[in-house]
Design a protein around this motif. Sequence first.
Motif, PDB file in Angstrom:
ATOM      1  N   THR A 182       3.400 -11.842  -1.804  1.00 25.13           N
ATOM      2  CA  THR A 182       3.648 -11.064  -0.583  1.00 25.13           C
ATOM      3  C   THR A 182       4.467  -9.808  -0.872  1.00 25.13           C
ATOM      4  O   THR A 182       4.277  -8.790  -0.213  1.00 25.13           O
ATOM      5  N   SER A 183       5.355  -9.843  -1.871  1.00 23.15           N
ATOM      6  CA  SER A 183       6.114  -8.631  -2.199  1.00 23.15           C
ATOM      7  C   SER A 183       5.208  -7.574  -2.824  1.00 23.15           C
ATOM      8  O   SER A 183       5.483  -6.380  -2.729  1.00 23.15           O
ATOM      9  N   ASN A 184       4.121  -8.000  -3.459  1.00 25.52           N
ATOM     10  CA  ASN A 184       3.133  -7.061  -4.008  1.00 25.52           C
ATOM     11  C   ASN A 184       2.045  -6.720  -2.998  1.00 25.52           C
ATOM     12  O   ASN A 184       1.076  -6.049  -3.347  1.00 25.52           O
ATOM     13  N   GLU A 185       2.193  -7.213  -1.786  1.00 18.70           N
ATOM     14  CA  GLU A 185       1.226  -7.031  -0.705  1.00 18.70           C
ATOM     15  C   GLU A 185      -0.157  -7.567  -1.049  1.00 18.70           C
ATOM     16  O   GLU A 185      -1.180  -7.043  -0.614  1.00 18.70           O
ATOM     17  N   SER A 186      -0.200  -8.623  -1.837  1.00 25.34           N
ATOM     18  CA  SER A 186      -1.451  -9.328  -2.157  1.00 25.34           C
ATOM     19  C   SER A 186      -1.566 -10.520  -1.215  1.00 25.34           C
ATOM     20  O   SER A 186      -1.416 -11.683  -1.609  1.00 25.34           O
ATOM     21  N   PHE A 187      -1.801 -10.211   0.057  1.00 19.90           N
ATOM     22  CA  PHE A 187      -1.770 -11.250   1.078  1.00 19.90           C
ATOM     23  C   PHE A 187      -2.900 -12.271   0.913  1.00 19.90           C
ATOM     24  O   PHE A 187      -2.708 -13.445   1.225  1.00 19.90           O
TER      25      PHE A 187
END
Length: 181
Positions: A146-151
């Motif tokens: 989620t911090s890498n926006e790989s939801f």
Amino acid sequence: MGSPDYISLSEAHALGYGHPNTLRKHINSGELPARRTRRSFEVSRADLDAWSAPVPVSGSPDDLLAAAKRVAAAFPPRTPELEDAAKVLGRSTLGAYLRVTLPLMAPGVGAGALLVMLTVIKELPATLMLRPTGFDTLATRLWTYTSNESFAAAAPFAVLLVLLACIPTGMMVHRLLKEVR
């Protein structure tokens, strides 16, 4: 006879607010407002609802202590007379403990273990500080994605985390519903 807004400790117990001895203890400590009757106490439904409102558990020691107090309130206090009765009937000290005390403790210990499990599953800061290098847990994987926006990559871990949290929650709700019936 009390007013409709006030109920006796026995009625509060029947409604699932806790054992009368536990309620009396909280009244005497000042945590639960009540009014004195001839033989006991009466408590208002509004005060009982406010006192027994769900405690949000965020993982801090104060939240865990508050949640543990709520779980413990549902069980009557331990009395040594039960163990003494078992000893009089021929049980050894260990036998009395195993046959009397342990079964009385089991629901509270189980509920406490489920609360700890819920807290540990979702705990991220402690995991980040204490984990060995290269070791990922469910919470750290979820946080990384989620911090890498790989939801899309984080979704299975989030679903698994929710499902794991549903198991102890469901067990606790099932037990509470069984006790109310």
